[in-house]
Write a protein that holds these residues in place. Sequence first.
Motif: not given
Length: 338
Positions: A152-167, A325-338
């Motif tokens: 929840k502490e990141f929500q204010n950032l997300a609301d004010n940033v015009n780029k996607p937030f990725n996990f 490592f394999e799971a995180v590599k997949k997460q990186i491959g799924d990153i969304k860009y503006a």
Amino acid sequence: MNFALIIDAIGDEQIKSYYVKNNETFNLDDDKPSSYTHSINNKCCISTWNYPWLFENGYFINWNHYKFDLPDLDLDLIFVVRERSLAKTDGHFDKWCEVEQLRKKYPNAKIVAFLKEIWVDTPYDYESPKHKARIEFLNECDTVITNRPELKEFQNLADNVNKPFNFVAQPHNIDYFYDRWGGDKDLAIWAYLPNSLNRQANTYEFTSYISNKYKIPVRYKPLQAGQKFDYLSLEEFISRWSSCLFHFNLDPIDYFPGKQSVHTASVGTINIGGINENHFLLYPETATCDTKILEDRFVEYLEDEDKRNDVIQNAWNKLNDVFSFEAVKKQIGDIKYA
């Protein structure tokens, strides 16, 4: 892929930039094997420092050591952290520490803002110059990642940033940990204390109570007045607690990730207590500081080997699904860009 984790400044400025080759780290400047506070040795790092291990050409760059003279690399992807330098300013970065410098030096690279820490200023001070500068930094990058989903502490950032937030989770070298410290455990409890006093809570008191009542031995890291908290090497510390079947940690702070529970899950030790984020993910039945619930669960695990094995196996499965490592590599491959 040619990847670099670039961090503006580090508490321990002796951490040198390094690269990973054949699953070992070497100093970027002199090619000698690297080792530092956040590594077990040059064959295994922990937490954030594992990102360069995910790629055949992976680097960590301590930006503060180079300033304007960044190393000559052909990079495809950059995770950049700008936090410590901002925390020391009134909201203005030094010129050497600007995203524009990265774009000039590495024109072919996607630049991903990495939120490593929750705050760079007083918590919840959303009107401070530092907080506003952080938002500006995030908007200058191609996208944003955090290893803390739905915090929840990141929500204010997300609301004010015009780029996607990725996990993207913190990668963990599961195989190294298991090969080194997995296997049979002693019927004993490790009483774990985080460094911060407000996170230690009543762990020792509850552990002592359980030990006396159920005649289970307790092990812990001895501390003496004036002694440095992390006087043990990381390797020696893991070797001590990983011999125990149970690991008590009643950390009551919910906004910490709980990386220690990632470590326990990778060696087959059962974590009991605490409400860090990863406690809920890996050990949902004992992700609480309610000592009545914890005692009931402990007795259940103590008396039922099948139940213990289920807890260990479920934590292991979730660990691999999220932090391998394999799971995180997949997460990186799924990153969304503006």
